[in-house]
Write an enzyme that holds these catalytic residues in place. Structure first.
Site, PDB file in Angstrom:
ATOM      1  N   HIS A   1      10.656  14.689  -1.246  1.00 37.79           N
ATOM      2  CA  HIS A   1      10.490  15.441  -2.492  1.00 37.79           C
ATOM      3  C   HIS A   1       9.192  16.256  -2.490  1.00 37.79           C
ATOM      4  O   HIS A   1       8.552  16.407  -3.534  1.00 37.79           O
ATOM      5  CB  HIS A   1      10.505  14.488  -3.686  1.00 37.79           C
ATOM      6  CG  HIS A   1      11.797  13.743  -3.835  1.00 37.79           C
ATOM      7  ND1 HIS A   1      13.001  14.370  -4.059  1.00 37.79           N
ATOM      8  CD2 HIS A   1      12.074  12.409  -3.769  1.00 37.79           C
ATOM      9  CE1 HIS A   1      13.962  13.464  -4.131  1.00 37.79           C
ATOM     10  NE2 HIS A   1      13.426  12.273  -3.955  1.00 37.79           N
TER      11      HIS A   1
ATOM     12  N   CYS B   1     -26.378   4.873 -11.318  1.00 41.67           N
ATOM     13  CA  CYS B   1     -27.824   4.711 -11.463  1.00 41.67           C
ATOM     14  C   CYS B   1     -28.246   3.247 -11.517  1.00 41.67           C
ATOM     15  O   CYS B   1     -27.439   2.358 -11.742  1.00 41.67           O
ATOM     16  CB  CYS B   1     -28.277   5.412 -12.734  1.00 41.67           C
ATOM     17  SG  CYS B   1     -27.722   7.104 -12.857  1.00 41.67           S
TER      18      CYS B   1
ATOM     19  N   THR C   1     -10.064   0.712  -7.625  1.00 44.03           N
ATOM     20  CA  THR C   1      -9.620  -0.374  -6.757  1.00 44.03           C
ATOM     21  C   THR C   1      -8.996  -1.511  -7.554  1.00 44.03           C
ATOM     22  O   THR C   1      -7.987  -2.097  -7.132  1.00 44.03           O
ATOM     23  CB  THR C   1     -10.807  -0.879  -5.918  1.00 44.03           C
ATOM     24  OG1 THR C   1     -11.147   0.121  -4.946  1.00 44.03           O
ATOM     25  CG2 THR C   1     -10.469  -2.169  -5.192  1.00 44.03           C
ATOM     26  N   SER C   2      -9.564  -1.841  -8.699  1.00 43.97           N
ATOM     27  CA  SER C   2      -8.994  -2.910  -9.524  1.00 43.97           C
ATOM     28  C   SER C   2      -7.587  -2.552  -9.984  1.00 43.97           C
ATOM     29  O   SER C   2      -6.698  -3.417 -10.038  1.00 43.97           O
ATOM     30  CB  SER C   2      -9.895  -3.176 -10.735  1.00 43.97           C
ATOM     31  OG  SER C   2     -11.164  -3.641 -10.332  1.00 43.97           O
TER      32      SER C   2
ATOM     33  N   SER D   1     -16.950  -5.731 -11.735  1.00 42.56           N
ATOM     34  CA  SER D   1     -18.236  -5.925 -12.399  1.00 42.56           C
ATOM     35  C   SER D   1     -18.099  -6.557 -13.775  1.00 42.56           C
ATOM     36  O   SER D   1     -19.039  -7.167 -14.281  1.00 42.56           O
ATOM     37  CB  SER D   1     -18.956  -4.581 -12.546  1.00 42.56           C
ATOM     38  OG  SER D   1     -18.243  -3.743 -13.435  1.00 42.56           O
TER      39      SER D   1
END
Length: 692
Positions: free
Chosen positions: A591, A2, A390-391, A437
């Site tokens: 596996h 938001c 992603t970080s 961020s």
């Protein structure tokens, strides 16, 4: 994800049309965050009390306009209305606006924000976050006869505010006091901005766990850039709902609760969840901290109260920061999409990450933010890296190099899982918190868990002034520039390089590592040119995307330094294209995952000439034996791969620990092109846990 934007003009006459255009444009700056509906609240009749008794009895009427869909649809709805004058001039006015991504209740106009206290719109609020105890508050209010109209968690806030107001009519509470009483009873994460017809010309904002900042624009320079903070301590009656609200006990920590000097001059205030919505108006901003409640009263004076939640070390002021970003940095330029622009900005963004830090002539690296703590870091028991999405992948990508250079145990943790397990943290641990961020809720909570336990806390962020950059002991800003696209691209490669530089700095005194360090630094210098070379494959990748965009699933496979690329590539494909995609460690192929391979299953394999090259060839043979169609990302001088691949993407050779920066680029481009070909709007909604 938001977005909040609010605008207050104090003693500065503005036409209603200008105010509405400002609100809508603020929302447009936040469109990159992903949303499904939008709304605004503003005054449509009446005027500010002027001192005349008759005028004082006229209350302002608040008008809500909400629309499912895009901000442009909201804009058309606003300016198609005929029941208010666009050219009316308002000396003082508060307008609030919001873009909503649905979590509680389907996307529609009733569930959109602003949410209201009743059909009379006495109190309205916009909210980012999730109120975890909203059901308890809703039940309490329903028992008092309060009716609800939406399915949101947010609606309990204005209705509870109205309930408290009516309960205390004889004591004349201020708007700020009422909001403090409300947020004192809220659990969860929130950024809130309130407007009320009962307190015309006033606005109140509060935050906990979700970012919120205030832009300040004055007719002349203020004498002070410091805002004193007043501590609001609630009585020890607990946080249970009761018929009698807890009144705050105000304790000024400095300046006797004064706000900064404004001396009745004209002012403009801008409240937003992201600086990108404010920068075109002012570069002077205040970052609110968790449990801050900021208010602009009827005199135009800004004050900040902090709700004491058991802390012992509370800063006694908030500083007005000067933003360095420029408006053109957050615009798309000649590109059709923000993500596309940011992918092609990576040759410059990686240079910005290294600029002033890497001296290629002397082959040395200086990280000013860590300089005073390097000796402590070198004596650490272990290194922990905590991040999300992603970080987190950037920490996986650099873990092997950090283990090699530091010869220390290196743990990488998903922040949400880390918090669930109550991991033991020791005073001689060094914990890195990685977030583009600097406001990621789970990562922030992990920081709050580790810091009191005595660990050295290091932030790796892209946002100056963010919560993580303020709360950690030291850190590195990756300097990738504003990342507007929801799907992170350039921040990933810049985080990657920042973590490589951390490893290089920590191993600076290790004689046995000098040759390895010099080779890495040499290839860091060549990296921007190599990135440009890989980006020239865009046309070829578009053709590949046209052959894949109607597939239902896609596997990305690799190992060693490129396993993180597989995870990150699969994440980009999932969040942008809505295709099922998995990043698989090729050593695990036998596996279970091998059962999925057949002629119908596209497989992307990353096979570079590094220490696991032979093992990757073995995985390729297994895929080929199952009649798979391998699409191979490989070294440009690897002629053997052309014979074995369904399609081959060749990239420059670079130091093995830096390969992940180049191999992720084709996957970023591929996910982008598939999303466009499938007709999906970019950027898409990103379901992170700070949504409404």
């Amino acid at each position: 994800m938001c977005g909040i934007f609010a605008y207050l003009n104090f003693l500065l006459p503005r036409k209603r049309k200008f105010i509405l255009e400002t609100l809508v444009n603020g929302l447009k700056r936040l469109e990159y965050r992903g949303y499904d509906s939008a709304g605004v609240a503003f005054d449509v009749q009446g005027h500010m009390p002027s001192g005349d008794e008759g005028d004082n009895q006229q209350l302002l009427k608040i008008r809500l306009i909400k629309k499912q869909g895009k901000v442009n649809a909201l804009n058309e709805e606003i300016f198609s209305q005929k029941d208010f004058e666009l050219d009316s001039e308002l000396s003082t006015h508060v307008g609030i606006a919001h873009t909503r991504w649905a979590t509680h209740g389907v996307p529609n106009e009733v569930n959109s924000h602003p949410q209201r206290s009743s059909t009379d719109n006495e109190f309205v609020v916009v909210h980012n976050g999730i109120i975890t105890n909203y059901k308890d508050i809703k039940l309490f209010l329903e028992e008092k006869g309060v009716k609800f109209e939406s399915d949101t968690d947010t609606e309990v806030i204005p209705k509870f505010l109205k309930y408290l107001y009516e309960l205390q009519l004889d004591t004349y509470p201020t708007f700020q006091e009422l909001v403090e009483q409300v947020v004192h009873n809220l659990d969860g994460a929130y950024a809130l901005v309130f407007k009320s017809s009962l307190f015309p010309g006033e606005v109140v904002a509060a935050r906990r766990g979700s970012p919120l900042l205030i832009g300040v624009k004055t007719g002349r320079k203020s004498q002070s850039d410091i805002i004193p903070v007043t501590i609001s301590e609630f009585s020890k009656g607990g946080r249970s709902l009761s018929a009698t609200p807890h009144k705050p006990l105000l304790t000024p920590t400095s300046g006797e609760g004064r706000s900064f000097d404004h001396q009745e001059m004209s002012m403009e205030y801008f409240f937003a969840s992201d600086a990108s919505a404010i920068i075109e108006h002012t570069n002077r901003v205040i970052y609110l901290e968790d449990d801050d409640v900021a208010a602009v009263d009827g005199t135009g004076r800004l004050s900040i109260h902090h709700l004491k939640q058991g802390e012992t070390d509370i800063p006694n002021s908030r500083e007005i920061h000067t933003l360095k970003m420029k408006l053109q940095e957050i615009m798309r330029g000649s590109y059709d999409y923000f993500m596309q622009k940011e992918i092609f900005e990576q040759p410059e963004s990686v240079v910005n990450t290294m600029r002033g830090r890497v001296n290629f002539d002397t082959e040395t690296i200086v990280l000013g933010g860590l300089k005073d703590h390097i000796s402590t870091m070198r004596r650490a028991r272990r290194l922990l890296f905590i991040a999300c999405g992603t970080s987190y992948h950037s920490t996986v990508a650099t873990r092997q190099l950090l283990e090699e250079l530091t010869e220390m145990p290196v743990m990488v943790e998903l922040a949400s899982d880390f918090l669930d397990r109550s991991v033991p943290i020791f005073r001689d641990d060094v914990v890195f918190f990685v977030s583009q961020s600097g406001e990621t809720a789970d990562t922030l909570n992990a920081l709050k868990y580790c810091k009191p336990r005595g660990a050295l806390c290091v932030g790796i962020t892209n946002t100056v002034g963010s919560s993580i950059s303020r709360e950690t002991h030291c850190g590195v800003h990756i300097n990738a520039g504003p990342e507007i696209g929801v799907a992170s691209t350039k921040a990933y490669t810049s985080q990657f390089i920042a973590l490589v530089m951390v490893g290089l700095v920590m191993s600076e005194d290790r004689i046995s590592m000098q040759a390895r360090r010099k080779a890495i630094i040499k290839d860091l210098q060549r990296l921007p040119g190599f990135i440009k070379e890989v980006l020239t494959l865009d046309g070829e990748i578009l053709k590949l995307a046209k052959s894949l965009y109607q597939e239902r699933s896609l596997i990305v496979m690799g190992r060693g330094y490129n396993f993180a690329t597989c995870l990150e590539g699969a994440l980009k494909i999932k969040e942008l294209t809505y295709l099922h995609s998995e990043g698989i460690l090729s050593g695990e192929l036998k596996h279970g995952p091998l059962a999925m391979i057949d002629t119908q299953m596209p497989v992307i394999m990353i096979i570079m000439k590094d220490g696991v090259y032979t093992k990757c060839i073995n995985a390729l043979e297994q895929v080929s034996a199952r009649a798979g169609r391998p699409i191979i990302i490989c070294d440009r001088d690897d002629t053997e791969m052309e014979k074995k691949a369904f399609h081959c993407l060749k990239i420059p050779k670079v130091a093995d620990c830096l390969q992940g920066i180049l191999t992720v680029l084709p996957l970023q481009l591929l996910s982008f092109h598939i999303a466009v070909l499938k007709g999906y709007d970019l950027p898409t909604n990103d379901a992170i846990p700070q949504c409404c």
